[in-house]
Design a protein around this motif. Structure first.
Motif, PDB file in Angstrom:
ATOM      1  N   PRO A  68      52.708  23.853  -5.659  1.00 24.27           N
ATOM      2  CA  PRO A  68      52.958  22.558  -5.008  1.00 24.27           C
ATOM      3  C   PRO A  68      52.195  21.436  -5.714  1.00 24.27           C
ATOM      4  O   PRO A  68      51.169  21.660  -6.348  1.00 24.27           O
ATOM      5  CB  PRO A  68      52.441  22.765  -3.585  1.00 24.27           C
ATOM      6  CG  PRO A  68      51.428  23.854  -3.710  1.00 24.27           C
ATOM      7  CD  PRO A  68      51.898  24.737  -4.834  1.00 24.27           C
ATOM      8  N   LEU A  69      52.714  20.228  -5.557  1.00 28.86           N
ATOM      9  CA  LEU A  69      52.050  19.054  -6.116  1.00 28.86           C
ATOM     10  C   LEU A  69      50.798  18.730  -5.312  1.00 28.86           C
ATOM     11  O   LEU A  69      50.761  18.931  -4.097  1.00 28.86           O
ATOM     12  CB  LEU A  69      52.991  17.848  -6.086  1.00 28.86           C
ATOM     13  CG  LEU A  69      54.219  17.930  -6.975  1.00 28.86           C
ATOM     14  CD1 LEU A  69      55.078  16.680  -6.794  1.00 28.86           C
ATOM     15  CD2 LEU A  69      53.835  18.105  -8.427  1.00 28.86           C
ATOM     16  N   ARG A  70      49.788  18.240  -6.012  1.00 26.73           N
ATOM     17  CA  ARG A  70      48.554  17.792  -5.373  1.00 26.73           C
ATOM     18  C   ARG A  70      48.559  16.269  -5.359  1.00 26.73           C
ATOM     19  O   ARG A  70      49.161  15.646  -6.241  1.00 26.73           O
ATOM     20  CB  ARG A  70      47.333  18.278  -6.161  1.00 26.73           C
ATOM     21  CG  ARG A  70      47.296  19.763  -6.338  1.00 26.73           C
ATOM     22  CD  ARG A  70      46.033  20.227  -6.995  1.00 26.73           C
ATOM     23  NE  ARG A  70      45.859  19.723  -8.352  1.00 26.73           N
ATOM     24  CZ  ARG A  70      44.942  20.182  -9.182  1.00 26.73           C
ATOM     25  NH1 ARG A  70      44.121  21.128  -8.803  1.00 26.73           N
ATOM     26  NH2 ARG A  70      44.830  19.687 -10.395  1.00 26.73           N
ATOM     27  N   PRO A  71      47.879  15.664  -4.399  1.00 29.48           N
ATOM     28  CA  PRO A  71      47.799  14.203  -4.399  1.00 29.48           C
ATOM     29  C   PRO A  71      47.000  13.714  -5.598  1.00 29.48           C
ATOM     30  O   PRO A  71      46.052  14.363  -6.028  1.00 29.48           O
ATOM     31  CB  PRO A  71      47.097  13.868  -3.088  1.00 29.48           C
ATOM     32  CG  PRO A  71      46.511  15.131  -2.595  1.00 29.48           C
ATOM     33  CD  PRO A  71      47.200  16.263  -3.269  1.00 29.48           C
ATOM     34  N   LEU A  72      47.403  12.577  -6.138  1.00 30.27           N
ATOM     35  CA  LEU A  72      46.699  12.024  -7.286  1.00 30.27           C
ATOM     36  C   LEU A  72      45.433  11.275  -6.887  1.00 30.27           C
ATOM     37  O   LEU A  72      44.380  11.486  -7.454  1.00 30.27           O
ATOM     38  CB  LEU A  72      47.615  11.064  -8.050  1.00 30.27           C
ATOM     39  CG  LEU A  72      48.577  11.702  -9.017  1.00 30.27           C
ATOM     40  CD1 LEU A  72      49.455  10.650  -9.656  1.00 30.27           C
ATOM     41  CD2 LEU A  72      47.844  12.475 -10.082  1.00 30.27           C
ATOM     42  N   PHE A  73      45.534  10.374  -5.918  1.00 30.98           N
ATOM     43  CA  PHE A  73      44.395   9.535  -5.561  1.00 30.98           C
ATOM     44  C   PHE A  73      44.203   9.533  -4.055  1.00 30.98           C
ATOM     45  O   PHE A  73      45.165   9.457  -3.305  1.00 30.98           O
ATOM     46  CB  PHE A  73      44.612   8.090  -6.031  1.00 30.98           C
ATOM     47  CG  PHE A  73      44.828   7.992  -7.511  1.00 30.98           C
ATOM     48  CD1 PHE A  73      43.757   8.121  -8.384  1.00 30.98           C
ATOM     49  CD2 PHE A  73      46.090   7.808  -8.040  1.00 30.98           C
ATOM     50  CE1 PHE A  73      43.939   8.061  -9.741  1.00 30.98           C
ATOM     51  CE2 PHE A  73      46.289   7.740  -9.395  1.00 30.98           C
ATOM     52  CZ  PHE A  73      45.201   7.863 -10.259  1.00 30.98           C
ATOM     53  N   GLY A  74      42.954   9.597  -3.629  1.00 30.25           N
ATOM     54  CA  GLY A  74      42.617   9.448  -2.221  1.00 30.25           C
ATOM     55  C   GLY A  74      42.973  10.628  -1.351  1.00 30.25           C
ATOM     56  O   GLY A  74      42.794  10.576  -0.154  1.00 30.25           O
TER      57      GLY A  74
END
Length: 173
Positions: A144-150
């Motif tokens: 799965p994709l991970r969040p980039l920022f915050g």
């Protein structure tokens, strides 16, 4: 028309394979692949659809059971023991070398691999080239994709400075 040893007519491969082979030779990716396979201690033979099959690659890099440079499909083991789906996956990469005009493929593939690692923690899951060639057939997991920022840590580190609670002003606001 030529015939096989059994007397059956020999079919010529479609012209698109000849175009790819010529293009990858002219853009120097196939000569580079043959050089890498030679330095890596491979036995090289002709494969299907104007590909070269190199087997017995010994150096530890890259970390993969097989990889492609131009029209040269390079494997650590014998190609007759490799699933046909992996051969198809690697053949797809030969087309990517052709479309990227050869050696620039190294830079754009590296960028796609870095993007995939940043987004998923895996070098293949979000890599556009591996997705195009088939993640599962190439032995890559779908992560799965991970969040980039915050949204928490990326690769074990924060990309932004941690936030501290604001100090209250003397007026209480």
């Amino acid at each position: 028309m030529t015939t096989t040893a059994a007397g059956a007519p020999r079919r010529r491969p479609p012209a698109r394979y000849a175009v790819r082979a010529l293009g990858n030779w002219m853009n120097l990716s196939t000569p580079l692949g043959l050089l890498i396979s030679r330095v890596g201690g491979c036995r090289v033979r002709r494969g299907p659809r104007r590909l070269w099959l190199a087997e017995g690659y010994r150096p530890p890099f890259p970390v993969a059971p097989a990889f492609t440079v131009g029209d040269v499909l390079i494997s650590r083991g014998p190609w007759d023991r490799v699933p046909a789906s992996l051969l198809g996956h690697e053949e797809r990469h030969s087309w990517q070398w052709f479309v990227c005009l050869g050696l620039p493929f190294l830079a754009v593939y590296g960028a796609a691999m870095a993007w995939s690692w940043l987004r998923t923690g895996d070098r293949g899951s979000a890599n556009v080239f591996e997705r195009d060639a088939g993640l599962v057939t190439g032995g890559y997991p779908e992560r799965p994709l991970r969040p980039l920022f915050g949204g928490g840590p990326v690769g074990g580190r924060r990309l932004s400075a941690p936030t501290r609670p604001r100090a209250r002003s003397r007026s209480g606001r």
